[in-house]
Structures are given as structure tokens and as C-alpha cells.
Design an enzyme around this catalytic site. Sequence first.
Site, mmCIF file in Angstrom:
data_model
loop_
_atom_site.group_PDB
_atom_site.id
_atom_site.type_symbol
_atom_site.label_atom_id
_atom_site.label_comp_id
_atom_site.label_asym_id
_atom_site.label_seq_id
_atom_site.Cartn_x
_atom_site.Cartn_y
_atom_site.Cartn_z
ATOM 1 N N HIS A 40 37.758 -32.915 32.047
ATOM 2 C CA HIS A 40 39.047 -33.053 31.358
ATOM 3 C C HIS A 40 39.596 -31.696 30.940
ATOM 4 O O HIS A 40 39.767 -31.415 29.756
ATOM 5 C CB HIS A 40 38.906 -33.974 30.142
ATOM 6 N N HIS A 72 32.078 -37.670 34.207
ATOM 7 C CA HIS A 72 32.087 -38.890 33.387
ATOM 8 C C HIS A 72 31.483 -40.095 34.107
ATOM 9 O O HIS A 72 31.376 -41.172 33.525
ATOM 10 C CB HIS A 72 33.523 -39.246 32.979
ATOM 11 N N GLU A 124 34.285 -42.266 30.902
ATOM 12 C CA GLU A 124 32.833 -42.441 30.677
ATOM 13 C C GLU A 124 32.549 -43.878 30.258
ATOM 14 O O GLU A 124 31.638 -44.524 30.793
ATOM 15 C CB GLU A 124 32.330 -41.476 29.580
ATOM 16 N N CYS A 188 25.330 -37.133 22.544
ATOM 17 C CA CYS A 188 24.931 -35.868 23.172
ATOM 18 C C CYS A 188 24.622 -34.847 22.077
ATOM 19 O O CYS A 188 25.477 -34.547 21.244
ATOM 20 C CB CYS A 188 26.080 -35.389 24.062
ATOM 21 N N SER A 216 40.358 -34.679 26.738
ATOM 22 C CA SER A 216 38.921 -34.460 26.561
ATOM 23 C C SER A 216 38.426 -35.089 25.265
ATOM 24 O O SER A 216 38.800 -34.681 24.160
ATOM 25 C CB SER A 216 38.649 -32.955 26.571
ATOM 26 N N ASN A 218 35.487 -35.057 23.805
ATOM 27 C CA ASN A 218 34.682 -34.239 22.892
ATOM 28 C C ASN A 218 35.554 -33.224 22.164
ATOM 29 O O ASN A 218 35.318 -32.922 21.001
ATOM 30 C CB ASN A 218 33.503 -33.593 23.633
#
Lengths: 280, 280
Positions: A40, A72, A124, A188, A216, A218
Site C-alpha cells: 500500500h 496482503h 489482508e 505483528c 496502508s 499499519n
Amino acid sequence: MKVVVADNCGFCPGVKNAINMAEQILGEKNDVYSLGPIIHNKDVVDRLASSGLKTVSDINEIESGTVLIRSHGAAPEQIEVLEQKGLAIVDATCVLVKRVQKIAESLQNEGYRVVVIGDKNHPEVEAVVGCAKDVVVIAGRKDLHLLAGSTKLGVICQTTQSPEYFNEMLSEIVKADFSELKIINTLCKEAINRQKAAVELCKKVDIMFVLGGLESANTRKLAELCKQYNNQTFHLQNWGECDTNTFFDKKAVGVTAGASTPEWIITEFVENLKSFKQRK
Amino acid sequence: MKVVVADNCGFCPGVKNAINMAEQILGEKNDVYSLGPIIHNKDVVDRLASSGLKTVSDINEIESGTVLIRSHGAAPEQIEVLEQKGLAIVDATCVLVKRVQKIAESLQNEGYRVVVIGDKNHPEVEAVVGCAKDVVVIAGRKDLHLLAGSTKLGVICQTTQSPEYFNEMLSEIVKADFSELKIINTLCKEAINRQKAAVELCKKVDIMFVLGGLESANTRKLAELCKQYNNQTFHLQNWGECDTNTFFDKKAVGVTAGASTPEWIITEFVENLKSFKQRK
């Protein structure tokens, strides 16, 4: 003006691996496709596109060649269609995402209704959902009613969520009328360390920049967390999007970046910030 | 004065079974022992004692004869000592308690650290603790620190706790830094229905009596729950303990009883309440 870059910032091993695989395949083959953006980050995707990577959103757009499964992941059903089409498949799914997919399958096989804490529109999560038949996505408190009537729940989480959010949702899920609840922590660790470092830094600076793709997960989570502690937090893709008025009167500036943000975006941003200081 | 008795009140199947087994064995054998009170009700224990049941607190007090394992169960280590002594064993453990013991063993074998939500001094919990090697009892928030450093947690609950308390503790336990958490709902449905009926009734009456042994976990939980909704709640063993001044000016009186409270204690109490009304 002092510019501080957060620890644990920039490419994570999963992203590095996906880009390395893309570059290698592009050096060896023609007709290389990615099913959705490989990571991303628009800048990286544009750079790989100029090297020949064709990003498509629909399997039907691919007739022949090699298909790169992005970081993903992809649902087993999609992989099956690609195989039926006789396409070569190169799997660049992040190992931690692959782990979530396998756990979803195992929970399903053990008789659990699979519960995924995460954003249901994120690739994901979409891929993980595709790994189980009886599956529910919990994107917030509003979805908790979907758990009614379930007796065996197997709970996993989108890798890039924060431990705080994971705990918040679990505190609600345990109130469901279950007979058995199995929860696997699939967060993660890399993302958690990045979040911790970003939160720590944002508390010490006057303004905080979070660099990374707007899609994105994260990066968005980083920005969301920093915003809680520093309302002068801005999520930008690169220096080009930066309004210099925002930090004109600031003494200390913090910078962090998502797992899919390349080093050169961070370096360019930091150097521009520093040279701006010199111009003052 | 109106007297209302709660639904789902008095002996549960587990208690009925333990008493039936005791009566049967006492009719067949001499030298019958119970390791600790067979159920947590003094009146019933006294009645069985007059039929010959000897209640002991220490295995060393038993030299020969038959040992009745009480409704709350016994730890495998204790059973082993009884077997080594060559004693005949009659197991009156409640089937739901037996289930908790088996689950504790399974969780241990699956590599989980066993977490028991409950009162660590209650015989049911003591016996369950004896079924696993790596085990922690969580009796309240003060014990949560004991979970630090655990990665795989397998959580069960004392059968007679309330769903509210179970959820409250789980909401805290999910905050532990675990990799995997397996929670099995081991609450007794019978006890939950009893709690629901008692809470419903106590809201509608001026005063609430909860009858049962002072050591009885399920009776204490009933009283604790009713107290939250009606501060005129009294936990008594029998009519003998009742101070008639407490309900002198009351219009509606509620009565419930724990799972180990015999029918005759409830009947005697209710009839005395009703005849008191007539005397007024």
C-alpha cells in the site's frame, strides 16, 4: 527546529521481501501482474509499474504470464482460479499474514466459528475471510451482535491492529454467550514496536508526521494512535503533500513511517524539513 | 404479607445425586467416610451423620472402610492416597465439576498454563487445581499480576460463579500479553438459572432471604447478587437464624435457596413466614 525520526520506521521484512520478489521476477519475466497493489504505497507501486509490473484489480484482466500474490495475500479461491487459468504464481504474502490464514483454517477445522478483528474491506482481512467458511469480521462494537448464537468462537486479528484495539474488542467479545473461546494473538510484533516508538516520540514533539500510503492499514493505525497523544499529527504520503505552514512555528518535529514506506520517502522528507529550518 | 419463592431453588441434580449415593452406601456398609462435608449444608450433613456418615478433614483419619468423594470432588493426588490405603472409593463428584477437572487436565496436556477463576479456598477449586501442574487461581483483580510472563493460557471457572463475574475477570485476563488464550465456559447452567430467578424476584420484594450453608459458594453468590439489587437481602441457614424484626413491616418477602439447601428447610421457612403473617 529539531527533527527526530522514530525508531522502528520504514520497510518491515514482509514488505522488503515482496518488493525483492517483484524486482527479481520483473528481471526474469515479461507479463508480470500483481493482483491489487503489491504493497500500500503509491510511490513504490509507480516505480515497479515503470519496471513493468501490471497491477490489476480483477483476475479476468489476466490472460497469461506470471501473477505475484501481494504482501496482503489472496484467498484460496482466487489462487485456485489463477491455477485453473494455467498462470504462473509467485507468492509474496507476508509470512505473518500467511500464518493468520493458516490459523483461520485450523480454527475452522477444529469446529470454531472464525472471528476476525479488523477492517473488512482491507485485502489482508478479505484473504483471511476466504480461508474459512463460517467467519465473521468484527470491525467495531457495532458488529458484536453478529456473534449472537455462536457457541465455539475462534478469534484472530488483522496483523496491523494495535494491542489496545485488540484488547478493547476482546473485552467485548468475552461477553458473548459462548461455550468455548480460543483467541490467537496474530498481531505483528514489528507493527507493535513501530506503534510504541511512534507514540513515545509524538509525546515529545510539537508536531508529528506519519508517512505512508493512505490505504496502508499499519500507517493509518500509527496516525490514529499518535493523534490520541498529539493532535498535531498529520498522515502524509510524501513531502509533496506537506504544507510547510503546519510546522512554521514548531520547535520539535517528529517523523515516523509505515511498514510500506520506502527509505527514500523518509529521507527526502527529513532532509526537506531540515533544509526548511536553514532557510528560516 | 406476601411470600414468594423463587423458581429454580433448592437441590440441584449434583447435590441430589451425592445425597442419594450417601444414603445408599450408608444402607449397605459400615465405616463410611466423607472427605470434607459431602455438601455445604450443615443440616443435611448432621442428618447424614446421624445415619452413620463420618465426615473427616484429613485422609489420615481414615484407616479402613468406604470413602465417599463429595460433590465438590477431590484432587487426583488425594484419590491416589485413598487407593494406596486400600480403601473403597465411591465417587459422588458432581458431573459438571468432574468436567472442569477433565478440562483442566486437557488444557495442561495441550500446553496451556491453567487459569481457574474462583475462590482458591473452596474445595471445588482446590480439587481442580490438583488436576494440573502449572496452574493459577484468579480470585479477583489483585491476582491478575500472576499471569505475567505466560504465553499460552487456558482459562476455566469455578462452576458456581456468576456470568457477570466470569465476564469481568475475562475482560481483565484478555489484557495479559498472551500468544494464545483458550477459554472454556465451565459455569453451571443450573446455577445461572437460579441466579437469574433470584435477581428477578429480589427486585420485586421488600426483603429477600437466601437460604443455604454459609460455606456454600453458590448460596453466597446468590446472596451477593441479590444484595446488589436489594440491600434488604439476608443469607440464613434456616428459620432458626431468622430475626422476625427484619420483615415486621414488609409487604412482600422473597425466598430463594442454594443448590445444597434441602426442600424441608425452604418449606419450614416459608410456612413460618406465612404463619407469622397470620399472627400479626
